[in-house]
Design a protein around this motif. Sequence first.
Motif, PDB file in Angstrom:
ATOM      1  N   ALA A  51      -0.783   1.326  -0.959  1.00 12.83           N
ATOM      2  CA  ALA A  51       0.230   0.475  -0.303  1.00 12.83           C
ATOM      3  C   ALA A  51       0.429   0.910   1.146  1.00 12.83           C
ATOM      4  O   ALA A  51       0.553   0.077   2.044  1.00 12.83           O
ATOM      5  CB  ALA A  51       1.546   0.554  -1.068  1.00 12.83           C
ATOM      6  N   ALA A  52       0.437   2.207   1.373  1.00  5.37           N
ATOM      7  CA  ALA A  52       0.657   2.721   2.734  1.00  5.37           C
ATOM      8  C   ALA A  52      -0.440   2.223   3.666  1.00  5.37           C
ATOM      9  O   ALA A  52      -0.167   1.748   4.780  1.00  5.37           O
ATOM     10  CB  ALA A  52       0.681   4.249   2.713  1.00  5.37           C
ATOM     11  N   GLN A  53      -1.686   2.301   3.215  1.00  4.22           N
ATOM     12  CA  GLN A  53      -2.801   1.854   4.058  1.00  4.22           C
ATOM     13  C   GLN A  53      -2.768   0.345   4.262  1.00  4.22           C
ATOM     14  O   GLN A  53      -3.106  -0.152   5.334  1.00  4.22           O
ATOM     15  CB  GLN A  53      -4.129   2.274   3.414  1.00  4.22           C
ATOM     16  CG  GLN A  53      -4.397   3.758   3.523  1.00  4.22           C
ATOM     17  CD  GLN A  53      -4.535   4.213   4.963  1.00  4.22           C
ATOM     18  OE1 GLN A  53      -5.013   3.477   5.818  1.00  4.22           O
ATOM     19  NE2 GLN A  53      -4.103   5.429   5.248  1.00  4.22           N
ATOM     20  N   ILE A  54      -2.372  -0.389   3.225  1.00  4.51           N
ATOM     21  CA  ILE A  54      -2.277  -1.847   3.351  1.00  4.51           C
ATOM     22  C   ILE A  54      -1.230  -2.190   4.408  1.00  4.51           C
ATOM     23  O   ILE A  54      -1.459  -2.996   5.314  1.00  4.51           O
ATOM     24  CB  ILE A  54      -1.931  -2.489   1.986  1.00  4.51           C
ATOM     25  CG1 ILE A  54      -3.126  -2.370   1.028  1.00  4.51           C
ATOM     26  CG2 ILE A  54      -1.501  -3.946   2.156  1.00  4.51           C
ATOM     27  CD1 ILE A  54      -2.838  -2.795  -0.407  1.00  4.51           C
ATOM     28  N   ILE A  55      -0.079  -1.569   4.311  1.00  2.05           N
ATOM     29  CA  ILE A  55       1.032  -1.895   5.219  1.00  2.05           C
ATOM     30  C   ILE A  55       0.658  -1.564   6.673  1.00  2.05           C
ATOM     31  O   ILE A  55       0.845  -2.381   7.576  1.00  2.05           O
ATOM     32  CB  ILE A  55       2.316  -1.172   4.748  1.00  2.05           C
ATOM     33  CG1 ILE A  55       2.841  -1.886   3.498  1.00  2.05           C
ATOM     34  CG2 ILE A  55       3.379  -1.126   5.850  1.00  2.05           C
ATOM     35  CD1 ILE A  55       3.869  -1.125   2.709  1.00  2.05           C
ATOM     36  N   ILE A  56       0.099  -0.386   6.880  1.00  2.00           N
ATOM     37  CA  ILE A  56      -0.270   0.024   8.248  1.00  2.00           C
ATOM     38  C   ILE A  56      -1.366  -0.880   8.806  1.00  2.00           C
ATOM     39  O   ILE A  56      -1.290  -1.375   9.928  1.00  2.00           O
ATOM     40  CB  ILE A  56      -0.776   1.492   8.255  1.00  2.00           C
ATOM     41  CG1 ILE A  56       0.328   2.448   7.847  1.00  2.00           C
ATOM     42  CG2 ILE A  56      -1.371   1.858   9.616  1.00  2.00           C
ATOM     43  CD1 ILE A  56       1.360   2.714   8.882  1.00  2.00           C
ATOM     44  N   ASN A  57      -2.408  -1.114   8.008  1.00  4.78           N
ATOM     45  CA  ASN A  57      -3.573  -1.853   8.527  1.00  4.78           C
ATOM     46  C   ASN A  57      -3.337  -3.352   8.623  1.00  4.78           C
ATOM     47  O   ASN A  57      -4.081  -4.050   9.306  1.00  4.78           O
ATOM     48  CB  ASN A  57      -4.798  -1.560   7.659  1.00  4.78           C
ATOM     49  CG  ASN A  57      -5.363  -0.191   7.968  1.00  4.78           C
ATOM     50  OD1 ASN A  57      -6.013   0.003   8.987  1.00  4.78           O
ATOM     51  ND2 ASN A  57      -5.067   0.777   7.118  1.00  4.78           N
ATOM     52  N   ALA A  58      -2.303  -3.846   7.941  1.00  6.26           N
ATOM     53  CA  ALA A  58      -1.979  -5.274   8.060  1.00  6.26           C
ATOM     54  C   ALA A  58      -0.898  -5.478   9.129  1.00  6.26           C
ATOM     55  O   ALA A  58      -0.456  -6.609   9.344  1.00  6.26           O
ATOM     56  CB  ALA A  58      -1.523  -5.829   6.718  1.00  6.26           C
ATOM     57  N   GLY A  59      -0.472  -4.414   9.771  1.00  6.16           N
ATOM     58  CA  GLY A  59       0.522  -4.536  10.844  1.00  6.16           C
ATOM     59  C   GLY A  59       1.879  -5.001  10.334  1.00  6.16           C
ATOM     60  O   GLY A  59       2.622  -5.660  11.066  1.00  6.16           O
ATOM     61  N   ILE A  60       2.200  -4.652   9.085  1.00  5.05           N
ATOM     62  CA  ILE A  60       3.468  -5.111   8.500  1.00  5.05           C
ATOM     63  C   ILE A  60       4.601  -4.163   8.911  1.00  5.05           C
ATOM     64  O   ILE A  60       4.458  -2.940   8.853  1.00  5.05           O
ATOM     65  CB  ILE A  60       3.333  -5.191   6.962  1.00  5.05           C
ATOM     66  CG1 ILE A  60       2.360  -6.323   6.599  1.00  5.05           C
ATOM     67  CG2 ILE A  60       4.696  -5.388   6.280  1.00  5.05           C
ATOM     68  CD1 ILE A  60       1.872  -6.301   5.178  1.00  5.05           C
TER      69      ILE A  60
END
Length: 263
Positions: A84-93
């Motif tokens: 989740a952490a990588q998704i949030i950071i890499n999606a610019g959320i």
Amino acid sequence: MPIKEGDYVLIVGDGVRSVIKVARGSRISTIRGVINADDIINQEYGTLIKTNLGYDLAVLRPLITDILLERADRVTQVIYPKDAAQIIINAGIGPGSRVAEAGVGSGFMTAMLAYYVRPNGRVYGYDKREDAISIARKNLEMLGLLDWVELKLRDVISDGFLERDLDAVILDMGDPWNAIPRATEALRFDGVLVVYVPTVNQVIKVLRAMSDYGYVDVRMFDVMVREWKTEPDEVRPQTWVNAHTGYILIGRRTLRPIAQPTK
Ligand SMILES: C[S@@+](CC[C@H](N)C(=O)[O-])C[C@H]1O[C@@H](n2cnc3c(N)ncnc32)[C@H](O)[C@@H]1O
């Protein structure tokens, strides 16, 4: 703010690590002995409480991940915090983002999204299973995050997403490639599509669909986190690791008309 009845607390020390809901009059049993909940109420977070066996345990405010991993119910596979952490950071959320997610499943990813889009963002969570929606709602309520989430019982492949111009769409479902046309119409131009799948067989179908629907800057990675022992006299990696959860694929929507795949 002192600890109140009904708060979740994280009790830590000497091999103990558990999240407890404080209930007046109750006894909290640990492998290092028992503490009375009444001795915690009105104390400051960070306080040390002695068990009946003489061990000092720290009483802390749990992080969202502590509550999720220890107290949330699960009716599906879930996205773990490392992914989740990588998704949030890499999606610019971040604060203010408008994000859709399918499926919501047990609400683990939804909770982490809600936490990071606060105070003025919104998460639109879709699932076709009623039990998933109701468990996710319960988990989000427990975490105090429901105000930032709209949960919808809906099949996103047949019925699509109700929102438009979203900053990001996250797909975590068995056949996400079939939902990419619908995700694309919900995204703003240059919005971020994230797909999470556990197998390479699925990855190939997702990559084909992302290419067909004109996604650019497509990246894929998986996330390995290796926990270490932190005993000053024994600093080394933990013996057992979680070797695999899933692959994260990320791409950006373009102006290509969505009804016309490239192939
Ligand atoms: C692996 S779970 C999602 C777990 C979730 N991301 C979490 O972190 O807790 C997959 C979910 O996708 C849902 N799903 C599968 N196909 C769907 C569809 N076409 N529309 C909506 N939800 C769907 C399933 O019902 C299931 O609950």
